[in-house]
Design an enzyme around this catalytic site. Structure first.
Site, PDB file in Angstrom:
ATOM      1  N   LEU A 199      29.845  41.702  25.341  1.00 15.49           N
ATOM      2  CA  LEU A 199      28.972  42.892  25.768  1.00 15.49           C
ATOM      3  C   LEU A 199      29.225  43.939  24.763  1.00 15.49           C
ATOM      4  O   LEU A 199      30.275  44.265  24.487  1.00 15.49           O
ATOM      5  CB  LEU A 199      29.216  43.349  27.056  1.00 15.49           C
ATOM      6  CG  LEU A 199      28.624  44.631  27.820  1.00 15.49           C
ATOM      7  CD1 LEU A 199      27.114  44.218  27.838  1.00 15.49           C
ATOM      8  CD2 LEU A 199      29.223  45.144  29.053  1.00 15.49           C
ATOM      9  N   TYR A 229      41.062  31.906  41.721  1.00 10.79           N
ATOM     10  CA  TYR A 229      41.022  33.304  42.014  1.00 10.79           C
ATOM     11  C   TYR A 229      42.441  33.948  41.595  1.00 10.79           C
ATOM     12  O   TYR A 229      42.434  34.903  40.784  1.00 10.79           O
ATOM     13  CB  TYR A 229      40.727  33.799  43.530  1.00 10.79           C
ATOM     14  CG  TYR A 229      40.602  35.237  43.635  1.00 10.79           C
ATOM     15  CD1 TYR A 229      39.474  36.021  43.007  1.00 10.79           C
ATOM     16  CD2 TYR A 229      41.577  35.711  44.371  1.00 10.79           C
ATOM     17  CE1 TYR A 229      39.343  37.380  43.357  1.00 10.79           C
ATOM     18  CE2 TYR A 229      41.307  37.202  44.681  1.00 10.79           C
ATOM     19  CZ  TYR A 229      40.124  37.971  44.301  1.00 10.79           C
ATOM     20  OH  TYR A 229      40.277  39.228  44.555  1.00 10.79           O
ATOM     21  N   LYS A 276      43.281  36.036  38.016  1.00 12.91           N
ATOM     22  CA  LYS A 276      43.723  37.325  38.161  1.00 12.91           C
ATOM     23  C   LYS A 276      45.025  37.409  37.497  1.00 12.91           C
ATOM     24  O   LYS A 276      45.177  38.803  36.882  1.00 12.91           O
ATOM     25  CB  LYS A 276      43.815  37.890  39.586  1.00 12.91           C
ATOM     26  CG  LYS A 276      42.212  38.071  40.281  1.00 12.91           C
ATOM     27  CD  LYS A 276      41.592  39.272  39.668  1.00 12.91           C
ATOM     28  CE  LYS A 276      40.363  39.539  40.475  1.00 12.91           C
ATOM     29  NZ  LYS A 276      39.684  40.516  40.073  1.00 12.91           N
ATOM     30  N   GLN A 325      49.698  44.476  21.812  1.00 12.83           N
ATOM     31  CA  GLN A 325      49.511  43.986  20.448  1.00 12.83           C
ATOM     32  C   GLN A 325      48.492  44.701  19.726  1.00 12.83           C
ATOM     33  O   GLN A 325      48.644  44.970  18.645  1.00 12.83           O
ATOM     34  CB  GLN A 325      48.757  42.576  20.766  1.00 12.83           C
ATOM     35  CG  GLN A 325      48.619  41.727  19.322  1.00 12.83           C
ATOM     36  CD  GLN A 325      48.122  40.232  19.640  1.00 12.83           C
ATOM     37  OE1 GLN A 325      48.416  39.665  20.661  1.00 12.83           O
ATOM     38  NE2 GLN A 325      47.394  39.745  18.711  1.00 12.83           N
ATOM     39  N   THR A 330      40.588  45.471  51.347  1.00 12.56           N
ATOM     40  CA  THR A 330      39.855  46.775  51.445  1.00 12.56           C
ATOM     41  C   THR A 330      38.545  46.455  52.214  1.00 12.56           C
ATOM     42  O   THR A 330      37.925  45.523  51.970  1.00 12.56           O
ATOM     43  CB  THR A 330      39.635  47.337  50.162  1.00 12.56           C
ATOM     44  OG1 THR A 330      40.754  47.458  49.371  1.00 12.56           O
ATOM     45  CG2 THR A 330      38.880  48.761  50.228  1.00 12.56           C
TER      46      THR A 330
HETATM   47  P1  NAD Z   1      32.026  41.840  45.570  1.00  9.43           P
HETATM   48  O1  NAD Z   1      32.224  40.073  45.565  1.00  9.43           O
HETATM   49  O2  NAD Z   1      31.353  42.526  46.486  1.00  9.43           O
HETATM   50  O3  NAD Z   1      31.804  42.494  44.111  1.00  9.43           O
HETATM   51  C1  NAD Z   1      32.066  41.689  42.872  1.00  9.43           C
HETATM   52  C2  NAD Z   1      30.916  41.823  41.972  1.00  9.43           C
HETATM   53  O4  NAD Z   1      31.010  41.413  40.594  1.00  9.43           O
HETATM   54  C3  NAD Z   1      29.502  41.459  42.313  1.00  9.43           C
HETATM   55  O5  NAD Z   1      28.415  42.511  42.434  1.00  9.43           O
HETATM   56  C4  NAD Z   1      29.108  40.271  41.548  1.00  9.43           C
HETATM   57  O6  NAD Z   1      28.052  39.960  41.516  1.00  9.43           O
HETATM   58  C5  NAD Z   1      29.691  40.672  40.205  1.00  9.43           C
HETATM   59  N1  NAD Z   1      30.036  39.785  39.437  1.00  9.43           N
HETATM   60  C6  NAD Z   1      30.855  38.419  39.698  1.00  9.43           C
HETATM   61  N2  NAD Z   1      30.964  37.698  38.766  1.00  9.43           N
HETATM   62  C7  NAD Z   1      30.423  38.305  37.519  1.00  9.43           C
HETATM   63  C8  NAD Z   1      30.206  38.091  36.200  1.00  9.43           C
HETATM   64  N3  NAD Z   1      30.775  36.917  35.563  1.00  9.43           N
HETATM   65  N4  NAD Z   1      29.546  38.865  35.386  1.00  9.43           N
HETATM   66  C9  NAD Z   1      29.092  40.265  35.749  1.00  9.43           C
HETATM   67  N5  NAD Z   1      29.374  40.504  37.303  1.00  9.43           N
HETATM   68  C10 NAD Z   1      29.819  39.497  38.108  1.00  9.43           C
HETATM   69  O7  NAD Z   1      33.618  41.850  45.705  1.00  9.43           O
HETATM   70  P2  NAD Z   1      34.470  43.332  45.948  1.00  9.43           P
HETATM   71  O8  NAD Z   1      35.129  43.422  47.067  1.00  9.43           O
HETATM   72  O9  NAD Z   1      33.530  44.585  45.533  1.00  9.43           O
HETATM   73  O10 NAD Z   1      35.659  43.217  44.784  1.00  9.43           O
HETATM   74  C11 NAD Z   1      35.604  43.992  43.552  1.00  9.43           C
HETATM   75  C12 NAD Z   1      36.776  43.407  42.591  1.00  9.43           C
HETATM   76  O11 NAD Z   1      37.977  44.040  43.339  1.00  9.43           O
HETATM   77  C13 NAD Z   1      36.892  42.108  42.369  1.00  9.43           C
HETATM   78  O12 NAD Z   1      37.438  42.077  40.884  1.00  9.43           O
HETATM   79  C14 NAD Z   1      38.079  41.796  43.390  1.00  9.43           C
HETATM   80  O13 NAD Z   1      38.867  40.832  42.815  1.00  9.43           O
HETATM   81  C15 NAD Z   1      38.824  42.809  43.346  1.00  9.43           C
HETATM   82  N6  NAD Z   1      39.498  43.144  44.832  1.00  9.43           N
HETATM   83  C16 NAD Z   1      38.917  43.462  45.968  1.00  9.43           C
HETATM   84  C17 NAD Z   1      39.589  43.316  47.011  1.00  9.43           C
HETATM   85  C18 NAD Z   1      38.910  43.506  48.334  1.00  9.43           C
HETATM   86  O14 NAD Z   1      39.620  43.514  49.492  1.00  9.43           O
HETATM   87  N7  NAD Z   1      37.592  44.329  48.352  1.00  9.43           N
HETATM   88  C19 NAD Z   1      41.006  43.265  47.086  1.00  9.43           C
HETATM   89  C20 NAD Z   1      41.526  42.783  46.054  1.00  9.43           C
HETATM   90  C21 NAD Z   1      40.851  42.848  44.589  1.00  9.43           C
END
Ligand code: NAD
Ligand code: UDP
Length: 320
Positions: free
Chosen positions: A64, A146, A150, A163, A176
């Site tokens: 990007l 996953y 991560k 680096q 959350t």
């Molecule tokens: P979500 O699935 O609602 O949101 C993830 C977003 O990323 C979506 O809009 C999806 O379309 C987009 N996405 C996925 N792959 C993509 C790619 N290759 N390119 C561009 N966009 C892409 O989930 P969330 O709950 O909003 O989580 C957001 C972030 O927070 C994630 O990285 C998740 O791992 C992290 N997280 C969330 C929680 C939670 O409890 N909600 C806990 C730990 C970590």
């Protein structure tokens, strides 16, 4: 006024949409990048009229080229059913996506924050989990796409920092919940609320004795923004989560009560590698960010139930 230009990857998702809203409120120019894999346009339609908000459909596993001052890297499906649906793409999003976003941060000298997860602790042997704990992840299990994705992303963040001197921030987010979770997202809070409101049985996996600690979305967003604003030497990782541990069966009963539902409870097999216990040790967040959860679980669940009640009234099919 010079506005900060902020990129939010995964900005159309549950957490991303709340973050975009918050950053616009703080006076930033926000670029939301999303491939709409689990995110929805509906989450951000209310922001589209704002001249400081821009949406780009893009998959972060491809490079990007944009000019920004800060990057919040949230792109990645977060619900087990979604991240296990296409596990290879999940790992690619965390690993290749992080390389692309870190490369961008390096080129434009932006600060970059990674949305890491409590899942990096796997099925923890230490309780509650401090950031110093390296975790107990089944490398070859169904959650590994996953968890290991991560974990590798965190490694990449720290290597780009050492680096290439990229200014990094790593947040380890615990479960959350809140408005704008997808009704069919598959995570426990949205599943139980939708089931309770539509009179379906509440689906507990296993016996419901496994625990999680649940954080309301507004508290999480506050933590992310505070972490991004810390001096360069603060890299994290920093846990952001609730320190109130709750068994899943207790959550089911609480939601039935708060939703005034007549739903019964149904027990289903426990998915493989489902962590037994999880609770955030928030000592670092409290001391470094001056952060702590402010919304108790009853208040947060009531707000989330109100959101889903209105959604189901407008779109009754959303529950099926
Ligand atoms: P979500 O699935 O609602 O949101 C993830 C977003 O990323 C979506 O809009 C999806 O379309 C987009 N996405 C996925 N792959 C993509 C790619 N290759 N390119 C561009 N966009 C892409 O989930 P969330 O709950 O909003 O989580 C957001 C972030 O927070 C994630 O990285 C998740 O791992 C992290 N997280 C969330 C929680 C939670 O409890 N909600 C806990 C730990 C970590
Ligand atoms: N869970 C459940 N019923 C559901 C969905 C989830 O009992 O309908 C359980 C799941 O097995 C896990 C906990 O709730 O023990 C949290 O699941 P979620 O998918 O929300 O998040 P994670 O397992 O990633 O913490």
């Amino acid at each position: 006024m010079i506005r900060k230009r902020v990129l939010v990857t995964g900005g159309a998702g549950f957490l991303g949409s709340h973050l975009c809203e918050r950053l616009l409120g703080d006076g930033c120019d926000v670029l939301c990048v999303d491939n709409f894999y689990t995110g929805r346009r509906d989450n951000i339609t209310h922001l589209l009229g704002n001249p400081h908000f821009e949406v780009m459909r893009h998959d972060i596993t491809f490079p990007l080229y944009v000019e920004v001052d800060e990057i919040y890297n949230l792109a990645c499906p977060a619900s087990p059913i979604h991240y296990q649906f296409d596990p290879v793409q999940t790992t690619k999003t965390s690993v290749i996506g992080s390389i692309n976003m870190l490369g961008l941060a390096k080129r434009v000298k932006a600060r970059i924050l990674q949305a890491s997860t409590s899942e990096i602790y796997g099925d923890p042997e230490i309780h509650p989990q401090p950031e110093t704990y390296s975790g107990n992840v089944n490398i070859i299990g169904p959650r590994a796409c996953y968890d290991e994705g991560k974990r590798c992303a965190e490694t990449l963040f720290f290597d780009y920092h050492r680096q290439h001197k990229v200014r990094i921030k790593v947040a380890r987010i615990f479960n959350t919940y809140g408005p704008r979770m997808h009704p069919k997202d598959g995570r426990v809070v949205s599943n139980f609320i939708v089931q309770a409101l539509s009179g379906q049985p509440i689906s507990i996996y296993g016996r419901g004795s496994q625990t999680r600690s649940f954080l309301y979305v507004d508290d999480l967003i506050e933590g992310l923004v505070r972490l991004m604003a810390t001096p360069d030497e603060v890299t994290g990782p920093i846990n952001l989560g609730s320190d109130v541990e709750m068994p899943i069966e207790a959550l089911a009963k609480k939601i039935i009560g708060l939703a005034e539902s007549r739903s019964t409870i149904e027990y289903h097999p426990l998915p493989q590698d489902d962590p037994t216990r999880r609770q955030a040790d928030t000592t670092r967040a409290r001391s470094i960010l001056g952060w702590q959860p402010t919304v108790d679980v009853d208040t947060g669940l009531r707000r989330t139930i109100t959101y889903f009640r209105e959604l189901l009234a407008a779109y009754p099919d959303a529950a099926r």
